[in-house]
Scaffold this motif. Structure first.
Motif, PDB file in Angstrom:
ATOM      1  N   MET A   1       1.728  51.856  19.741  1.00  0.00           N
ATOM      2  CA  MET A   1       2.119  52.114  18.356  1.00  0.00           C
ATOM      3  C   MET A   1       2.445  53.602  18.163  1.00  0.00           C
ATOM      4  O   MET A   1       1.687  54.467  18.565  1.00  0.00           O
ATOM      5  N   GLY A   2       3.582  53.879  17.546  1.00  0.00           N
ATOM      6  CA  GLY A   2       3.950  55.274  17.270  1.00  0.00           C
ATOM      7  C   GLY A   2       3.209  55.780  16.038  1.00  0.00           C
ATOM      8  O   GLY A   2       2.537  55.007  15.345  1.00  0.00           O
ATOM      9  N   ILE A   3       3.357  57.076  15.764  1.00  0.00           N
ATOM     10  CA  ILE A   3       2.625  57.665  14.635  1.00  0.00           C
ATOM     11  C   ILE A   3       3.002  57.017  13.294  1.00  0.00           C
ATOM     12  O   ILE A   3       2.122  56.664  12.511  1.00  0.00           O
ATOM     13  N   ILE A   7       0.324  55.258  10.767  1.00  0.00           N
ATOM     14  CA  ILE A   7       0.123  55.677   9.370  1.00  0.00           C
ATOM     15  C   ILE A   7       0.279  54.481   8.443  1.00  0.00           C
ATOM     16  O   ILE A   7      -0.542  54.246   7.555  1.00  0.00           O
ATOM     17  N   LYS A   8       1.319  53.699   8.709  1.00  0.00           N
ATOM     18  CA  LYS A   8       1.599  52.519   7.875  1.00  0.00           C
ATOM     19  C   LYS A   8       0.413  51.544   7.911  1.00  0.00           C
ATOM     20  O   LYS A   8      -0.009  51.022   6.872  1.00  0.00           O
ATOM     21  N   ALA A   9      -0.136  51.322   9.112  1.00  0.00           N
ATOM     22  CA  ALA A   9      -1.246  50.378   9.255  1.00  0.00           C
ATOM     23  C   ALA A   9      -2.460  50.845   8.445  1.00  0.00           C
ATOM     24  O   ALA A   9      -3.116  50.038   7.774  1.00  0.00           O
ATOM     25  N   LYS A  33      -7.752  60.235   8.443  1.00  0.00           N
ATOM     26  CA  LYS A  33      -6.980  59.841   9.634  1.00  0.00           C
ATOM     27  C   LYS A  33      -5.480  59.996   9.373  1.00  0.00           C
ATOM     28  O   LYS A  33      -4.735  60.468  10.237  1.00  0.00           O
ATOM     29  N   ILE A  34      -5.052  59.604   8.171  1.00  0.00           N
ATOM     30  CA  ILE A  34      -3.632  59.751   7.833  1.00  0.00           C
ATOM     31  C   ILE A  34      -3.232  61.230   7.849  1.00  0.00           C
ATOM     32  O   ILE A  34      -2.201  61.605   8.413  1.00  0.00           O
ATOM     33  N   LYS A  38      -0.344  62.756  10.122  1.00  0.00           N
ATOM     34  CA  LYS A  38       0.816  63.435   9.531  1.00  0.00           C
ATOM     35  C   LYS A  38       0.988  64.819  10.123  1.00  0.00           C
ATOM     36  O   LYS A  38       2.103  65.284  10.357  1.00  0.00           O
ATOM     37  N   ARG A  39      -0.134  65.467  10.366  1.00  0.00           N
ATOM     38  CA  ARG A  39      -0.046  66.811  10.942  1.00  0.00           C
ATOM     39  C   ARG A  39       0.515  66.736  12.360  1.00  0.00           C
ATOM     40  O   ARG A  39       1.364  67.520  12.753  1.00  0.00           O
ATOM     41  N   GLU A  40       0.045  65.756  13.109  1.00  0.00           N
ATOM     42  CA  GLU A  40       0.559  65.577  14.478  1.00  0.00           C
ATOM     43  C   GLU A  40       2.064  65.328  14.456  1.00  0.00           C
ATOM     44  O   GLU A  40       2.823  65.892  15.253  1.00  0.00           O
ATOM     45  N   GLN A  41       2.480  64.501  13.514  1.00  0.00           N
ATOM     46  CA  GLN A  41       3.888  64.177  13.371  1.00  0.00           C
ATOM     47  C   GLN A  41       4.702  65.450  13.112  1.00  0.00           C
ATOM     48  O   GLN A  41       5.729  65.692  13.738  1.00  0.00           O
ATOM     49  N   GLU A  42       4.179  66.244  12.180  1.00  0.00           N
ATOM     50  CA  GLU A  42       4.826  67.508  11.819  1.00  0.00           C
ATOM     51  C   GLU A  42       4.963  68.412  13.045  1.00  0.00           C
ATOM     52  O   GLU A  42       6.017  68.964  13.313  1.00  0.00           O
TER      53      GLU A  42
END
Ligand SMILES: Nc1nc2c(ncn2[C@@H]2O[C@H](COP(=O)(O)OP(=O)(O)O)[C@@H](O)[C@H]2O)c(=O)[nH]1
Ligand SMILES: [Mg+2]
Length: 373
Positions: A1-3, A7-9, A33-34, A38-42
């Motif tokens: 599962m991607g980021i 997040i959606k889950a 956790k979200i 989100k920070r990782e995504q950024e």
């Protein structure tokens, strides 16, 4: 599962969970956790730099002067016209949208302070999620000392959109950071000290720390009534706290009666100006200066008189180290000690170190190491 799927889950799980006393910590952890994801995504997509021009983030503008102010607003509200009215800059203005495509700096000299003002492209709803140049604009705002929210007198309802976009990029406007200190250590586990009544408990704090990958450290909470959301904010670590001023432009187009309806709609203080006809621009300059909350430091070379004519302008809360950095890039390296006369010390000429916090109108002598040039 991607980021994004993760997040959606988690968001789905939050929506399914009833919010009550029994589930609030559980939901809090999901939110934490979200925030982490989100920070990782950024970080994955944009790198860690903010306004250095790295990757897709920010614009290549160098901070200059004693403080940096950014103009944030929808397109065509008059940001560029305002920059030109406040400073010596000549930013392109236009009757059509998106005239300004990059950051245009100007300098406002006021009461001895040099205030950098940055004109930026307009933002619209969805900016923080990447619409238009929104993300880059908002990234610059993260580095500012003051945000001027510029509104068109006929579209003051945009205020909420702008605040929401700033919030989503991690800018907390007009809020004080909660009084929490976190000291990371290399071993010894997590120790929690809660010194006031709060809405969080020790177990929850430990869990939030774990989610953020902190397994060793001391956390001290002195914020009365600290909420779950505040704790998550601090732990996710990418929040900035910046003051703002709301500026309503183009008041030359309306009568005083109309302004009254604006006042009752907004319910917050604002400064009404006309950038085009220079109305209230002097008032705005004064408000900017006041809001930046500068302090003045008088430098006294060792064994000489203090320079009481041209103070150094610094943000309130600055330390001796901040001053050294402003004077010269080698100053910290060559620093031996400092002496202070003024409100931040018990007696005149008291010796202090780099971490010492200075006060308005302190007189400061910096003594360098003997072998420093
Ligand atoms: N009537 C009036 N028009 C203004 C004022 N300020 C800007 N404008 C006009 O609004 C349009 C957009 O201005 P601009 O500064 O380019 O807006 P920006 O997109 O926010 O930078 C231009 O046609 C300006 O001349 C003002 O105070 N009064
Ligand atoms: Mg513009």
């Amino acid at each position: 599962m991607g980021i994004p799927e993760k997040i959606k889950a988690i968001q789905d799980e939050i929506h399914k969970t009833q919010i009550n006393k029994a589930t609030e910590f559980h939901i809090g952890l999901l939110k934490a956790k979200i925030a982490k994801l989100k920070r990782e995504q950024e970080e994955n997509t944009h790198g860690k730099t903010i306004s250095s021009g790295g990757g897709n983030t920010g614009f290549d503008v160098r901070k200059a002067g004693d403080g940096t102010v950014v103009l944030i607003g929808f397109p065509s509200v008059g940001k560029s016209t305002l920059l030109n009215a406040l400073t010596n800059a000549k930013s392109k203005t236009g009757a059509y949208s998106f005239t300004t495509l990059t950051a245009v700096p100007g300098m406002l000299d006021y009461k001895g302070a040099r205030i950098q003002i940055l004109d930026l492209p307009g933002i619209i709803e969805g900016a923080a999620a990447g619409k238009g140049l929104g993300k880059r604009v908002l990234s610059v705002a993260r580095n500012a000392n003051l945000v001027l929210i510029v509104l068109d007198v006929f579209q003051v309802n945009h205020l909420d959109v702008i605040k929401k976009e700033l919030f989503e990029i991690g800018v907390k406007v007009d809020e004080k950071p909660p009084d929490i200190t976190l000291e990371k250590t290399s071993s010894g586990g997590i120790s929690v000290s809660i010194q006031v009544p709060t809405q969080v408990d020790e177990n929850f704090i430990r869990n939030v720390m774990r989610i953020n990958g902190i397994h060793n450290g001391r956390i001290t909470i002195r914020e009365k009534g600290l909420t779950i959301d505040q704790l998550i904010d601090v732990m996710s670590g990418n929040r900035v706290y910046i003051p703002s001023l709301v500026v309503i432009n183009k008041i030359d187009l309306v009568d005083p009666e109309y302004l009254k309806t604006v006042t009752s709609k907004l319910k917050i203080p604002y400064i009404a100006v006309s950038a085009d006809t220079n109305k209230n621009i002097d008032i705005l300059k004064e408000e900017i200066y006041k809001k930046l909350d500068f302090i003045r430091i008088y430098m006294k070379p060792k064994g000489q008189e203090a320079d009481l004519v041209e103070p150094l302008i610094m943000p309130r809360g600055s330390t001796v180290q901040n001053i050294c950095n402003k004077i010269h890039r080698n100053m910290v390296r060559d620093f031996k000690f400092a002496q202070i006369w003024g409100k931040s010390v018990k007696y005149g000429g008291q010796k202090v170190g780099l971490e010492h916090k200075i006060n308005d109108e302190d007189i400061l002598t910096i003594v360098k190491k003997i072998n420093a040039l």
